[in-house]
Design an enzyme around this catalytic site. Structure first.
Site, PDB file in Angstrom:
ATOM      1  N   LYS A  23      25.126 -23.441  -3.059  1.00 55.67           N
ATOM      2  CA  LYS A  23      24.930 -22.195  -2.325  1.00 55.67           C
ATOM      3  C   LYS A  23      25.101 -22.426  -0.805  1.00 55.67           C
ATOM      4  O   LYS A  23      25.135 -23.584  -0.352  1.00 55.67           O
ATOM      5  CB  LYS A  23      23.539 -21.633  -2.651  1.00 55.67           C
ATOM      6  CG  LYS A  23      23.379 -21.239  -4.136  1.00 55.67           C
ATOM      7  CD  LYS A  23      22.006 -20.632  -4.406  1.00 55.67           C
ATOM      8  CE  LYS A  23      21.844 -20.242  -5.870  1.00 55.67           C
ATOM      9  NZ  LYS A  23      20.552 -19.548  -6.122  1.00 55.67           N
TER      10      LYS A  23
ATOM     11  N   TYR B 248      25.827 -11.713  -9.836  1.00 56.48           N
ATOM     12  CA  TYR B 248      24.382 -11.558 -10.049  1.00 56.48           C
ATOM     13  C   TYR B 248      24.029 -10.187 -10.641  1.00 56.48           C
ATOM     14  O   TYR B 248      22.898  -9.724 -10.493  1.00 56.48           O
ATOM     15  CB  TYR B 248      23.627 -11.782  -8.732  1.00 56.48           C
ATOM     16  CG  TYR B 248      23.376 -13.253  -8.417  1.00 56.48           C
ATOM     17  CD1 TYR B 248      22.724 -14.088  -9.342  1.00 56.48           C
ATOM     18  CD2 TYR B 248      23.741 -13.794  -7.197  1.00 56.48           C
ATOM     19  CE1 TYR B 248      22.470 -15.422  -9.046  1.00 56.48           C
ATOM     20  CE2 TYR B 248      23.484 -15.133  -6.900  1.00 56.48           C
ATOM     21  CZ  TYR B 248      22.848 -15.938  -7.827  1.00 56.48           C
ATOM     22  OH  TYR B 248      22.581 -17.258  -7.538  1.00 56.48           O
TER      23      TYR B 248
ATOM     24  N   ARG C 221      20.598 -27.792 -15.507  1.00 51.92           N
ATOM     25  CA  ARG C 221      19.330 -27.127 -15.163  1.00 51.92           C
ATOM     26  C   ARG C 221      18.238 -28.171 -14.878  1.00 51.92           C
ATOM     27  O   ARG C 221      17.406 -27.994 -13.994  1.00 51.92           O
ATOM     28  CB  ARG C 221      18.879 -26.196 -16.296  1.00 51.92           C
ATOM     29  CG  ARG C 221      19.829 -25.050 -16.625  1.00 51.92           C
ATOM     30  CD  ARG C 221      19.812 -23.901 -15.649  1.00 51.92           C
ATOM     31  NE  ARG C 221      18.510 -23.373 -15.363  1.00 51.92           N
ATOM     32  CZ  ARG C 221      18.315 -22.232 -14.673  1.00 51.92           C
ATOM     33  NH1 ARG C 221      19.348 -21.516 -14.237  1.00 51.92           N
ATOM     34  NH2 ARG C 221      17.116 -21.807 -14.403  1.00 51.92           N
TER      35      ARG C 221
ATOM     36  N   THR D 279      13.371 -22.928 -10.171  1.00 52.16           N
ATOM     37  CA  THR D 279      13.911 -21.940  -9.218  1.00 52.16           C
ATOM     38  C   THR D 279      13.210 -22.041  -7.862  1.00 52.16           C
ATOM     39  O   THR D 279      13.860 -22.035  -6.812  1.00 52.16           O
ATOM     40  CB  THR D 279      13.722 -20.513  -9.788  1.00 52.16           C
ATOM     41  OG1 THR D 279      14.303 -20.458 -11.092  1.00 52.16           O
ATOM     42  CG2 THR D 279      14.361 -19.472  -8.882  1.00 52.16           C
TER      43      THR D 279
ATOM     44  N   ASN E 121      17.793 -21.800  -2.489  1.00 50.27           N
ATOM     45  CA  ASN E 121      17.439 -22.931  -3.343  1.00 50.27           C
ATOM     46  C   ASN E 121      18.634 -23.810  -3.736  1.00 50.27           C
ATOM     47  O   ASN E 121      18.610 -24.477  -4.761  1.00 50.27           O
ATOM     48  CB  ASN E 121      16.625 -22.456  -4.549  1.00 50.27           C
ATOM     49  CG  ASN E 121      17.390 -21.466  -5.395  1.00 50.27           C
ATOM     50  OD1 ASN E 121      18.553 -21.165  -5.115  1.00 50.27           O
ATOM     51  ND2 ASN E 121      16.764 -20.972  -6.447  1.00 50.27           N
TER      52      ASN E 121
ATOM     53  N   HIS F 288      23.076 -23.179  -8.024  1.00 50.04           N
ATOM     54  CA  HIS F 288      23.006 -22.281  -9.185  1.00 50.04           C
ATOM     55  C   HIS F 288      23.479 -23.058 -10.406  1.00 50.04           C
ATOM     56  O   HIS F 288      24.376 -23.897 -10.298  1.00 50.04           O
ATOM     57  CB  HIS F 288      23.931 -21.071  -8.995  1.00 50.04           C
ATOM     58  CG  HIS F 288      24.134 -20.310 -10.274  1.00 50.04           C
ATOM     59  ND1 HIS F 288      23.253 -19.348 -10.689  1.00 50.04           N
ATOM     60  CD2 HIS F 288      25.066 -20.435 -11.267  1.00 50.04           C
ATOM     61  CE1 HIS F 288      23.646 -18.892 -11.884  1.00 50.04           C
ATOM     62  NE2 HIS F 288      24.744 -19.537 -12.248  1.00 50.04           N
TER      63      HIS F 288
ATOM     64  N   GLU G 186      30.193 -16.551 -16.336  1.00 53.53           N
ATOM     65  CA  GLU G 186      30.234 -17.025 -14.946  1.00 53.53           C
ATOM     66  C   GLU G 186      31.488 -17.850 -14.652  1.00 53.53           C
ATOM     67  O   GLU G 186      32.075 -17.726 -13.571  1.00 53.53           O
ATOM     68  CB  GLU G 186      28.975 -17.848 -14.656  1.00 53.53           C
ATOM     69  CG  GLU G 186      27.721 -16.980 -14.625  1.00 53.53           C
ATOM     70  CD  GLU G 186      26.424 -17.759 -14.514  1.00 53.53           C
ATOM     71  OE1 GLU G 186      25.366 -17.108 -14.513  1.00 53.53           O
ATOM     72  OE2 GLU G 186      26.462 -19.010 -14.411  1.00 53.53           O
TER      73      GLU G 186
HETATM   74  P1  IDP Z   1      17.741 -19.583 -11.384  1.00 51.85           P
HETATM   75  O1  IDP Z   1      18.757 -19.689 -10.247  1.00 51.85           O
HETATM   76  O2  IDP Z   1      16.791 -20.745 -11.384  1.00 51.85           O
HETATM   77  O3  IDP Z   1      18.396 -19.352 -12.727  1.00 51.85           O
HETATM   78  P2  IDP Z   1      17.036 -16.749 -11.410  1.00 51.85           P
HETATM   79  O4  IDP Z   1      15.715 -16.213 -11.871  1.00 51.85           O
HETATM   80  O5  IDP Z   1      18.209 -16.546 -12.307  1.00 51.85           O
HETATM   81  O6  IDP Z   1      16.831 -18.299 -11.059  1.00 51.85           O
HETATM   82  O7  IDP Z   1      17.326 -16.085  -9.984  1.00 51.85           O
HETATM   83  C1  IDP Z   1      18.608 -16.162  -9.415  1.00 51.85           C
HETATM   84  C2  IDP Z   1      18.465 -16.513  -7.944  1.00 51.85           C
HETATM   85  O8  IDP Z   1      17.796 -15.440  -7.273  1.00 51.85           O
HETATM   86  C3  IDP Z   1      17.591 -17.740  -7.647  1.00 51.85           C
HETATM   87  O9  IDP Z   1      18.283 -18.960  -7.792  1.00 51.85           O
HETATM   88  C4  IDP Z   1      17.180 -17.480  -6.217  1.00 51.85           C
HETATM   89  O10 IDP Z   1      18.221 -17.798  -5.299  1.00 51.85           O
HETATM   90  C5  IDP Z   1      16.970 -15.968  -6.231  1.00 51.85           C
HETATM   91  N1  IDP Z   1      15.572 -15.611  -6.545  1.00 51.85           N
HETATM   92  C6  IDP Z   1      14.940 -15.702  -7.733  1.00 51.85           C
HETATM   93  N2  IDP Z   1      13.671 -15.280  -7.677  1.00 51.85           N
HETATM   94  C7  IDP Z   1      13.488 -14.892  -6.393  1.00 51.85           C
HETATM   95  C8  IDP Z   1      12.370 -14.344  -5.673  1.00 51.85           C
HETATM   96  O11 IDP Z   1      11.283 -14.119  -6.212  1.00 51.85           O
HETATM   97  N3  IDP Z   1      12.569 -14.078  -4.338  1.00 51.85           N
HETATM   98  C9  IDP Z   1      13.761 -14.313  -3.710  1.00 51.85           C
HETATM   99  N4  IDP Z   1      14.829 -14.807  -4.340  1.00 51.85           N
HETATM  100  C10 IDP Z   1      14.704 -15.098  -5.661  1.00 51.85           C
HETATM  101 MG    MG Z   2      19.543 -17.729 -13.379  1.00 56.30          MG
END
Ligand code: IDP
Ligand code: MG
Length: 139
Positions: free
Chosen positions: A10, A50, A86, A92, A113, A116, A127
């Site tokens: 990212k 997304y 993962r 996350t 974070n 992805h 994807e």
């Molecule tokens: P993942 O990337 O671990 O699969 P997902 O729940 O699919 O997590 O969320 C996608 C992306 O959205 C996350 O990687 C993060 O960048 C962002 N995200 C997820 N939850 C939050 C939140 O509570 N606040 C802000 N951004 C979030």
């Molecule tokens: Mg995800």
């Protein structure tokens, strides 16, 4: 089982200059790079990617972040590539991520974070095809 998954470094990961360190984690843990490109996503590409999160409160902010700078898109290939990626990524929220994971070591917060990874065979197929044509992926 040999599998493919989509990985993204990212904008925060590119900005921090840790592309090489992240790629090393994959290559040192049995995941091969089957495709790779650096791009600056359009808003439309990020929103489409997304789409499953479109109703979430963080959607607009997440899209803003994902178009804030270039990203590195990769197709990773290997045994159990989806779960393996993962595991290497970590939780996350980096505050909850295990020691030695990419997010623990490099992420800023739950949004920024660093990486992805697809979460299922269905999302991996969607994807990968969102960003790569068949001829861009090596066998
Ligand atoms: P993942 O990337 O671990 O699969 P997902 O729940 O699919 O997590 O969320 C996608 C992306 O959205 C996350 O990687 C993060 O960048 C962002 N995200 C997820 N939850 C939050 C939140 O509570 N606040 C802000 N951004 C979030
Ligand atoms: Mg995800």
């Amino acid at each position: 089982m040999a599998e493919r998954t989509l990985s993204i470094i990212k904008p925060d990961g590119v900005e921090k200059g840790v592309i090489g360190k992240i790629v090393d984690r994959f290559e040192s843990n049995g995941l091969k790079i089957a495709a790779m490109k650096m791009v600056h996503l359009s808003r439309k590409e990020a929103e489409g990617f997304y789409y499953v999160h479109r109703e979430r409160p963080f959607f607009a902010s997440l899209v803003d972040f994902m178009v804030s700078g270039p990203v590195v898109l990769m197709v990773l290939e290997g045994n159990n590539a989806i779960a393996k990626n993962r595991e290497l990524m970590g939780a996350t929220n980096p505050a909850n991520a295990d020691k030695g994971t990419i997010r623990k070591d490099f992420a800023t917060d739950i949004e920024r974070n660093t990486v992805h990874g697809s979460d299922s065979p269905e999302s991996a197929a969607f994807e990968i095809s969102h960003f790569f044509s068949a001829t861009e992926i090596v066998n």
